[in-house]
Design a protein around this motif. Structure first.
Motif, PDB file in Angstrom:
ATOM      1  N   THR A   8    -117.320  50.715 -24.623  1.00  0.00           N
ATOM      2  CA  THR A   8    -116.051  50.314 -25.218  1.00  0.00           C
ATOM      3  C   THR A   8    -115.184  51.541 -25.477  1.00  0.00           C
ATOM      4  O   THR A   8    -115.614  52.507 -26.103  1.00  0.00           O
ATOM      5  CB  THR A   8    -116.283  49.557 -26.546  1.00  0.00           C
ATOM      6  OG1 THR A   8    -117.047  48.384 -26.276  1.00  0.00           O
ATOM      7  CG2 THR A   8    -114.971  49.172 -27.182  1.00  0.00           C
ATOM      8  N   LYS A   9    -113.953  51.469 -24.952  1.00  0.00           N
ATOM      9  CA  LYS A   9    -113.020  52.578 -25.144  1.00  0.00           C
ATOM     10  C   LYS A   9    -112.016  52.276 -26.249  1.00  0.00           C
ATOM     11  O   LYS A   9    -111.658  53.153 -27.032  1.00  0.00           O
ATOM     12  CB  LYS A   9    -112.262  52.865 -23.843  1.00  0.00           C
ATOM     13  CG  LYS A   9    -113.128  53.338 -22.697  1.00  0.00           C
ATOM     14  CD  LYS A   9    -112.245  53.557 -21.471  1.00  0.00           C
ATOM     15  CE  LYS A   9    -113.068  53.980 -20.258  1.00  0.00           C
ATOM     16  NZ  LYS A   9    -112.211  54.122 -19.055  1.00  0.00           N
ATOM     17  N   TYR A  10    -111.534  51.008 -26.267  1.00  0.00           N
ATOM     18  CA  TYR A  10    -110.475  50.653 -27.207  1.00  0.00           C
ATOM     19  C   TYR A  10    -110.818  49.347 -27.927  1.00  0.00           C
ATOM     20  O   TYR A  10    -111.537  48.498 -27.404  1.00  0.00           O
ATOM     21  CB  TYR A  10    -109.141  50.480 -26.477  1.00  0.00           C
ATOM     22  CG  TYR A  10    -108.717  51.692 -25.689  1.00  0.00           C
ATOM     23  CD1 TYR A  10    -108.148  52.789 -26.324  1.00  0.00           C
ATOM     24  CD2 TYR A  10    -108.914  51.752 -24.304  1.00  0.00           C
ATOM     25  CE1 TYR A  10    -107.774  53.914 -25.604  1.00  0.00           C
ATOM     26  CE2 TYR A  10    -108.541  52.873 -23.582  1.00  0.00           C
ATOM     27  CZ  TYR A  10    -107.978  53.946 -24.235  1.00  0.00           C
ATOM     28  OH  TYR A  10    -107.615  55.067 -23.522  1.00  0.00           O
ATOM     29  N   LEU A  11    -110.265  49.191 -29.122  1.00  0.00           N
ATOM     30  CA  LEU A  11    -110.359  47.940 -29.864  1.00  0.00           C
ATOM     31  C   LEU A  11    -108.953  47.455 -30.163  1.00  0.00           C
ATOM     32  O   LEU A  11    -108.162  48.159 -30.798  1.00  0.00           O
ATOM     33  CB  LEU A  11    -111.115  48.149 -31.186  1.00  0.00           C
ATOM     34  CG  LEU A  11    -112.609  47.824 -31.207  1.00  0.00           C
ATOM     35  CD1 LEU A  11    -113.194  48.143 -32.579  1.00  0.00           C
ATOM     36  CD2 LEU A  11    -112.875  46.361 -30.870  1.00  0.00           C
ATOM     37  N   ILE A  12    -108.626  46.253 -29.634  1.00  0.00           N
ATOM     38  CA  ILE A  12    -107.314  45.658 -29.896  1.00  0.00           C
ATOM     39  C   ILE A  12    -107.407  44.852 -31.184  1.00  0.00           C
ATOM     40  O   ILE A  12    -108.252  43.962 -31.308  1.00  0.00           O
ATOM     41  CB  ILE A  12    -106.873  44.746 -28.730  1.00  0.00           C
ATOM     42  CG1 ILE A  12    -106.834  45.526 -27.402  1.00  0.00           C
ATOM     43  CG2 ILE A  12    -105.517  44.107 -29.024  1.00  0.00           C
ATOM     44  CD1 ILE A  12    -106.641  44.648 -26.184  1.00  0.00           C
ATOM     45  N   TYR A  13    -106.548  45.155 -32.144  1.00  0.00           N
ATOM     46  CA  TYR A  13    -106.477  44.405 -33.393  1.00  0.00           C
ATOM     47  C   TYR A  13    -105.193  43.571 -33.387  1.00  0.00           C
ATOM     48  O   TYR A  13    -104.106  44.093 -33.089  1.00  0.00           O
ATOM     49  CB  TYR A  13    -106.456  45.330 -34.602  1.00  0.00           C
ATOM     50  CG  TYR A  13    -107.750  46.041 -34.877  1.00  0.00           C
ATOM     51  CD1 TYR A  13    -108.651  45.544 -35.815  1.00  0.00           C
ATOM     52  CD2 TYR A  13    -108.082  47.219 -34.200  1.00  0.00           C
ATOM     53  CE1 TYR A  13    -109.850  46.207 -36.080  1.00  0.00           C
ATOM     54  CE2 TYR A  13    -109.275  47.882 -34.457  1.00  0.00           C
ATOM     55  CZ  TYR A  13    -110.158  47.367 -35.392  1.00  0.00           C
ATOM     56  OH  TYR A  13    -111.339  48.013 -35.655  1.00  0.00           O
ATOM     57  N   ALA A  14    -105.310  42.271 -33.712  1.00  0.00           N
ATOM     58  CA  ALA A  14    -104.135  41.399 -33.756  1.00  0.00           C
ATOM     59  C   ALA A  14    -104.245  40.442 -34.939  1.00  0.00           C
ATOM     60  O   ALA A  14    -105.346  40.101 -35.377  1.00  0.00           O
ATOM     61  CB  ALA A  14    -104.002  40.615 -32.452  1.00  0.00           C
ATOM     62  N   GLU A  15    -103.089  40.018 -35.440  1.00  0.00           N
ATOM     63  CA  GLU A  15    -103.028  39.019 -36.512  1.00  0.00           C
ATOM     64  C   GLU A  15    -102.512  37.711 -35.946  1.00  0.00           C
ATOM     65  O   GLU A  15    -101.635  37.694 -35.077  1.00  0.00           O
ATOM     66  CB  GLU A  15    -102.103  39.501 -37.634  1.00  0.00           C
ATOM     67  CG  GLU A  15    -102.630  40.713 -38.376  1.00  0.00           C
ATOM     68  CD  GLU A  15    -101.644  41.217 -39.421  1.00  0.00           C
ATOM     69  OE1 GLU A  15    -100.472  40.766 -39.386  1.00  0.00           O
ATOM     70  OE2 GLU A  15    -102.027  42.062 -40.255  1.00  0.00           O
ATOM     71  N   ILE A  16    -103.042  36.580 -36.433  1.00  0.00           N
ATOM     72  CA  ILE A  16    -102.614  35.271 -35.969  1.00  0.00           C
ATOM     73  C   ILE A  16    -102.191  34.416 -37.163  1.00  0.00           C
ATOM     74  O   ILE A  16    -102.823  34.452 -38.220  1.00  0.00           O
ATOM     75  CB  ILE A  16    -103.732  34.558 -35.167  1.00  0.00           C
ATOM     76  CG1 ILE A  16    -103.234  33.170 -34.707  1.00  0.00           C
ATOM     77  CG2 ILE A  16    -105.028  34.452 -35.952  1.00  0.00           C
ATOM     78  CD1 ILE A  16    -104.161  32.480 -33.743  1.00  0.00           C
TER      79      ILE A  16
END
Length: 386
Positions: A8-16
């Motif tokens: 894993t290189k990146y972690l995408i964080y999002a709000e819903i």
């Protein structure tokens, strides 16, 4: 299929936010369903997850007041550009289950950078806590031993048992410092003709030594050093004065700083001359200030209530007298050299700016108007301050 954590290189964080009650499976289903075919085969989420390039999508969601709020995390082993495209695709989702929804990407974390940061912090802890002794470079061992031997050479001198170096008796010139720590530092750097006063009450031993030897007072660059110097000059026969750099103490100086300070020592006669000159200069400045205020008061008394402005020279004499309404125009258009302006009017920002530009150091007026910026080269005085 879950991507291995070490890829894993990146972690995408999002709000819903959803306008209704939805659950985790609804959100995951919407992510796969509404992005399908959107980005082509190369960036199809299902294929990316099968090949391990996208990890397990994590969703935390709760409902409150008829709405659902949550956080989405998507692990990615794609490159930076592909990860950004995938993150942007998440924001195109408009429905989750039967409800309208909005997804906003809040950040993309570089997992490797986070790991590197943790490694650095842990390495610092290991260096501090787990290494028993710092490694000593071989070429420094001789110097460390030499310094230790020099430090052990400290002696107690005279009836007061003053800290001193072993060369006090044999040297024609000695260095007087403030305390034991200063003696140790000079010994550490090979200077052995040194002795400490140990306080502001100068010991008789120092007074007697000053009669027989050439004495350099080497003192800290602070107020404590000033006080000891004052006392030494009163009771002992001091020949030279050396000072540590301002704010520094002799005990903390490097060899280079010690040598520089001792090279720049000042003969006491020169020090007395400098002090005398400083006193005279301060006296002259004080007298000039008194003369200026006296002259300004006289001009204020003569113009007050008459709406007149006087432009004064270095001798406080009137160079030009004009109506207050013409003052700005006179200063802008004229080529007058002035030391002060005294006028029966309001000191404005415009007038201050002109005075600063014309290098007129003093403005005296009835009161200060709406001034937001006062240049450092212009002194502003009001009538009631005189």
């Amino acid at each position: 299929m879950k991507a291995p954590s070490d890829t894993t290189k990146y972690l995408i964080y999002a709000e819903i936010v959803a306008d209704g009650v939805v659950e985790k499976p609804d959100v995951v289903g919407a992510i796969f369903g509404q992005t399908e075919g959107l980005l082509g085969d190369d960036l199809d989420l299902r294929e990316l997850q099968k090949t391990g390039r996208i990890g397990r999508i994590e969703v935390k969601i709760e409902s409150k007041g008829g709405k659902s709020y949550g956080e989405i995390k998507v692990p990615s082993s794609l490159d930076k550009i592909e990860t950004a495209i995938l993150a942007a695709a998440l924001e195109t989702i408009e429905r989750v289950g039967p409800c309208s929804a909005r997804i906003k990407v809040t950040k993309i974390e570089d997992v490797r950078a986070s790991k590197r940061k943790k490694i650095v912090e842990r390495a610092k802890e290991i260096l501090r806590e787990l290494f028993e002794e710092p490694e000593i470079e071989s070429e420094k061992i001789v110097e460390l031993v030499r310094q230790a031997v020099r430090t052990e050479e400290i002696i107690e001198y005279g009836p007061e048992k003053l800290p001193a170096g072993p060369a006090i008796d044999e040297s024609d010139a000695i260095i007087v410092v403030e305390g034991r720590a200063d003696v140790l530092n000079l010994l550490r750097h090979g200077i052995k003709n040194v002795i400490a006063v140990e306080g502001t009450n100068i010991p008789k031993t120092i007074v007697e030594l000053s009669k027989k030897k050439t004495v350099t007072a080497f003192l800290d660059g602070d107020r404590g050093g000033d006080l000891i110097l004052k006392e030494l000059l009163q009771v002992a026969d001091i020949d030279y004065v050396a000072r540590a750099p301002e704010g520094k103490e002799v005990e903390n100086l490097t060899l280079k700083e010690i040598i520089k300070a001792l090279r720049n020592k000042v003969p006491v006669e020169q020090l007395h001359s400098l002090k005398s000159r400083e006193r005279e200069e301060k006296k002259d400045e004080k007298q000039e200030k008194v003369d200026l205020i006296t002259a300004i008061k006289r001009h204020v008394k003569e113009i007050e209530g008459k709406l007149i402005a006087r432009i004064l020279d270095r001798n406080n004499e009137v160079v030009k007298e004009v109506p207050v309404r013409d003052l700005v125009k006179t200063l802008k258009n004229g080529n007058l050299k002035a030391e002060a302006i005294v006028f029966d009017g309001v000191i404005t920002q415009r007038l201050i700016d002109i005075a600063s530009k014309r290098e007129i150091p003093c403005l005296v007026g009835v009161r200060i108007g709406n001034v937001v910026k006062l240049p450092t080269n212009v002194k502003v005085i009001t009538f009631d301050q005189l």
